[in-house]
Design a protein around this motif. Structure first.
Motif, PDB file in Angstrom:
ATOM      1  N   CYS A   9     -18.071  15.718   4.592  1.00  0.00           N
ATOM      2  CA  CYS A   9     -16.674  15.590   4.419  1.00  0.00           C
ATOM      3  C   CYS A   9     -17.024  15.466   6.514  1.00  0.00           C
ATOM      4  CB  CYS A   9     -15.764  16.073   3.621  1.00  0.00           C
ATOM      5  SG  CYS A   9     -14.397  17.406   4.986  1.00  0.00           S
ATOM      6  N   CYS A  12     -14.445  19.636   6.318  1.00  0.00           N
ATOM      7  CA  CYS A  12     -15.961  20.876   5.642  1.00  0.00           C
ATOM      8  C   CYS A  12     -17.638  20.959   5.379  1.00  0.00           C
ATOM      9  CB  CYS A  12     -15.411  21.356   4.893  1.00  0.00           C
ATOM     10  SG  CYS A  12     -15.333  19.674   3.250  1.00  0.00           S
ATOM     11  N   CYS A  47     -12.243  15.137   2.023  1.00  0.00           N
ATOM     12  CA  CYS A  47     -11.620  14.984   1.330  1.00  0.00           C
ATOM     13  C   CYS A  47     -10.950  15.720   1.498  1.00  0.00           C
ATOM     14  CB  CYS A  47     -12.304  16.941   0.990  1.00  0.00           C
ATOM     15  SG  CYS A  47     -13.530  17.694   1.463  1.00  0.00           S
ATOM     16  N   CYS A  52      -8.628  20.480   4.601  1.00  0.00           N
ATOM     17  CA  CYS A  52     -10.084  19.210   4.823  1.00  0.00           C
ATOM     18  C   CYS A  52      -9.061  18.502   6.234  1.00  0.00           C
ATOM     19  CB  CYS A  52     -10.626  18.794   4.684  1.00  0.00           C
ATOM     20  SG  CYS A  52     -11.894  19.813   3.713  1.00  0.00           S
TER      21      CYS A  52
END
Ligand SMILES: [Zn+2]
Length: 85
Positions: A9, A12, A47, A52
């Motif tokens: 991602c 994150c 995500c 996110c």
């Protein structure tokens, strides 16, 4: 062990299953939301989670991932995929 179809991602930085993520594809300098993971081109993953997606939009993380300016309309589209969980 490396799990197949894991992607990182941009927000994150965790590796997750592709199915839990939103793919953004860059093809010929155009950006697309790649819902079926089939568009090819360069891709970035986020995500499908509020935290996110919010971070990605706030910090314009796609600009960093693609090293170019990603238009606001793409960020707006990503915002529509937010899930509360
Ligand atoms: Zn994430």
């Amino acid at each position: 062990m490396h799990i197949k179809n894991e992607r990182r991602c941009v927000a994150c930085r965790e590796n997750k299953q592709q199915n839990d993520m939103l793919r953004i594809a860059k093809i010929n300098d155009e950006f697309y939301i790649d819902q079926k993971y089939k568009l090819g081109g360069r891709g970035a993953y986020i995500c499908k989670e509020k935290k996110c997606i919010d971070l990605c939009i706030k910090k314009r993380l796609l600009n960093r991932a693609f090293r170019t300016n990603v238009s606001q309309s793409i960020y707006d589209k990503i915002g529509e995929y937010e899930k509360d969980n």
